[in-house]
Design a protein around this motif. Structure first.
Motif, PDB file in Angstrom:
ATOM      1  N   ASN A   1     -14.860  33.677 -40.496  1.00  0.00           N
ATOM      2  CA  ASN A   1     -13.512  33.238 -40.870  1.00  0.00           C
ATOM      3  C   ASN A   1     -12.986  32.084 -40.011  1.00  0.00           C
ATOM      4  O   ASN A   1     -11.912  31.559 -40.271  1.00  0.00           O
ATOM      5  N   SER A   2     -13.732  31.668 -39.005  1.00  0.00           N
ATOM      6  CA  SER A   2     -13.272  30.577 -38.136  1.00  0.00           C
ATOM      7  C   SER A   2     -13.566  29.191 -38.719  1.00  0.00           C
ATOM      8  O   SER A   2     -12.919  28.214 -38.362  1.00  0.00           O
ATOM      9  N   LEU A   3     -14.578  29.093 -39.575  1.00  0.00           N
ATOM     10  CA  LEU A   3     -14.967  27.827 -40.215  1.00  0.00           C
ATOM     11  C   LEU A   3     -15.388  26.753 -39.215  1.00  0.00           C
ATOM     12  O   LEU A   3     -15.288  25.561 -39.491  1.00  0.00           O
ATOM     13  N   LEU A   4     -15.856  27.161 -38.041  1.00  0.00           N
ATOM     14  CA  LEU A   4     -16.328  26.218 -37.026  1.00  0.00           C
ATOM     15  C   LEU A   4     -17.845  26.077 -37.109  1.00  0.00           C
ATOM     16  O   LEU A   4     -18.554  27.013 -37.469  1.00  0.00           O
ATOM     17  N   HIS A   5     -18.344  24.909 -36.755  1.00  0.00           N
ATOM     18  CA  HIS A   5     -19.785  24.654 -36.707  1.00  0.00           C
ATOM     19  C   HIS A   5     -20.288  25.053 -35.319  1.00  0.00           C
ATOM     20  O   HIS A   5     -19.756  24.562 -34.311  1.00  0.00           O
ATOM     21  N   PRO A   6     -21.302  25.928 -35.217  1.00  0.00           N
ATOM     22  CA  PRO A   6     -21.734  26.445 -33.921  1.00  0.00           C
ATOM     23  C   PRO A   6     -22.132  25.380 -32.896  1.00  0.00           C
ATOM     24  O   PRO A   6     -21.702  25.448 -31.744  1.00  0.00           O
ATOM     25  N   LYS A   7     -22.924  24.395 -33.282  1.00  0.00           N
ATOM     26  CA  LYS A   7     -23.396  23.410 -32.303  1.00  0.00           C
ATOM     27  C   LYS A   7     -22.253  22.529 -31.804  1.00  0.00           C
ATOM     28  O   LYS A   7     -22.137  22.273 -30.607  1.00  0.00           O
ATOM     29  N   GLU A   8     -21.395  22.085 -32.704  1.00  0.00           N
ATOM     30  CA  GLU A   8     -20.254  21.262 -32.301  1.00  0.00           C
ATOM     31  C   GLU A   8     -19.308  22.044 -31.405  1.00  0.00           C
ATOM     32  O   GLU A   8     -18.823  21.533 -30.396  1.00  0.00           O
ATOM     33  N   THR A   9     -19.059  23.294 -31.765  1.00  0.00           N
ATOM     34  CA  THR A   9     -18.174  24.144 -30.972  1.00  0.00           C
ATOM     35  C   THR A   9     -18.769  24.404 -29.597  1.00  0.00           C
ATOM     36  O   THR A   9     -18.072  24.347 -28.585  1.00  0.00           O
ATOM     37  N   ALA A  10     -20.069  24.674 -29.551  1.00  0.00           N
ATOM     38  CA  ALA A  10     -20.742  24.928 -28.276  1.00  0.00           C
ATOM     39  C   ALA A  10     -20.652  23.719 -27.362  1.00  0.00           C
ATOM     40  O   ALA A  10     -20.382  23.855 -26.166  1.00  0.00           O
ATOM     41  N   ASN A  11     -20.867  22.526 -27.901  1.00  0.00           N
ATOM     42  CA  ASN A  11     -20.778  21.318 -27.090  1.00  0.00           C
ATOM     43  C   ASN A  11     -19.355  21.093 -26.584  1.00  0.00           C
ATOM     44  O   ASN A  11     -19.154  20.691 -25.435  1.00  0.00           O
ATOM     45  N   GLU A  12     -18.367  21.374 -27.421  1.00  0.00           N
ATOM     46  CA  GLU A  12     -16.969  21.232 -27.019  1.00  0.00           C
ATOM     47  C   GLU A  12     -16.624  22.210 -25.899  1.00  0.00           C
ATOM     48  O   GLU A  12     -16.024  21.832 -24.888  1.00  0.00           O
ATOM     49  N   VAL A  13     -17.026  23.463 -26.057  1.00  0.00           N
ATOM     50  CA  VAL A  13     -16.752  24.494 -25.055  1.00  0.00           C
ATOM     51  C   VAL A  13     -17.480  24.163 -23.749  1.00  0.00           C
ATOM     52  O   VAL A  13     -16.906  24.254 -22.666  1.00  0.00           O
ATOM     53  N   ALA A  14     -18.744  23.765 -23.848  1.00  0.00           N
ATOM     54  CA  ALA A  14     -19.519  23.431 -22.655  1.00  0.00           C
ATOM     55  C   ALA A  14     -18.880  22.275 -21.893  1.00  0.00           C
ATOM     56  O   ALA A  14     -18.808  22.306 -20.663  1.00  0.00           O
ATOM     57  N   GLU A  15     -18.406  21.287 -22.606  1.00  0.00           N
ATOM     58  CA  GLU A  15     -17.767  20.143 -21.954  1.00  0.00           C
ATOM     59  C   GLU A  15     -16.491  20.564 -21.227  1.00  0.00           C
ATOM     60  O   GLU A  15     -16.259  20.163 -20.085  1.00  0.00           O
ATOM     61  N   LYS A  16     -15.690  21.390 -21.859  1.00  0.00           N
ATOM     62  CA  LYS A  16     -14.430  21.833 -21.252  1.00  0.00           C
ATOM     63  C   LYS A  16     -14.651  22.703 -20.024  1.00  0.00           C
ATOM     64  O   LYS A  16     -13.819  22.733 -19.125  1.00  0.00           O
ATOM     65  N   LEU A  17     -15.776  23.428 -19.984  1.00  0.00           N
ATOM     66  CA  LEU A  17     -16.043  24.348 -18.879  1.00  0.00           C
ATOM     67  C   LEU A  17     -17.090  23.817 -17.896  1.00  0.00           C
ATOM     68  O   LEU A  17     -17.552  24.559 -17.037  1.00  0.00           O
ATOM     69  N   ASN A  18     -17.460  22.552 -18.029  1.00  0.00           N
ATOM     70  CA  ASN A  18     -18.493  21.955 -17.167  1.00  0.00           C
ATOM     71  C   ASN A  18     -19.775  22.781 -17.192  1.00  0.00           C
ATOM     72  O   ASN A  18     -20.381  23.039 -16.155  1.00  0.00           O
ATOM     73  N   ALA A  19     -20.155  23.204 -18.380  1.00  0.00           N
ATOM     74  CA  ALA A  19     -21.361  24.001 -18.570  1.00  0.00           C
ATOM     75  C   ALA A  19     -22.377  23.187 -19.358  1.00  0.00           C
ATOM     76  O   ALA A  19     -22.120  22.046 -19.732  1.00  0.00           O
ATOM     77  N   GLU A  20     -23.524  23.781 -19.600  1.00  0.00           N
ATOM     78  CA  GLU A  20     -24.598  23.128 -20.349  1.00  0.00           C
ATOM     79  C   GLU A  20     -24.852  23.879 -21.648  1.00  0.00           C
ATOM     80  O   GLU A  20     -24.972  25.103 -21.658  1.00  0.00           O
TER      81      GLU A  20
END
Length: 98
Positions: free
Chosen positions: A53-72
């Motif tokens: 129900n979130s309608l988010l794309h996993p890879k794009e979301t993962a890259n966004e989250v990783a960038e915000k948290l200084n993760a890989e």
């Protein structure tokens, strides 16, 4: 930045992990990022499920989250993704050298 050997190593670790959190219809919220930040410090590698129900794309979301948290970003498969960040206080995962 992870090299191919390190990413493969982390994928092997992640294959045995269960998702510890999910992203729902509200998307990536500040509260979600705070919780994920704490989880990364404690575990170093985290698997996240994105609900349909979130309608988010996993890879794009993962890259966004990783960038915000200084993760890989490690990988995205189906509606799940994995990110990694070395713990400051309690590093456990020893990445292979290049």
């Amino acid at each position: 930045m992870l090299n191919g050997k390190q990413r493969s190593y982390l994928k092997g670790i992640a294959s045995n992990e269960k998702p510890i959190t999910q992203i729902g219809k509200l998307g990536v919220t500040e509260r979600f990022l705070e919780q994920l930040d704490l989880a990364l410090e404690a575990r170093e590698i985290v698997k996240v499920t994105i609900l349909d129900n979130s309608l988010l794309h996993p890879k794009e979301t993962a890259n966004e989250v990783a960038e915000k948290l200084n993760a890989e970003f490690v990988q995205a498969i189906g509606n799940k993704f994995v990110i990694y960040r070395r713990s400051i206080n309690n590093p456990r995962i020893q990445l292979p050298k290049s």
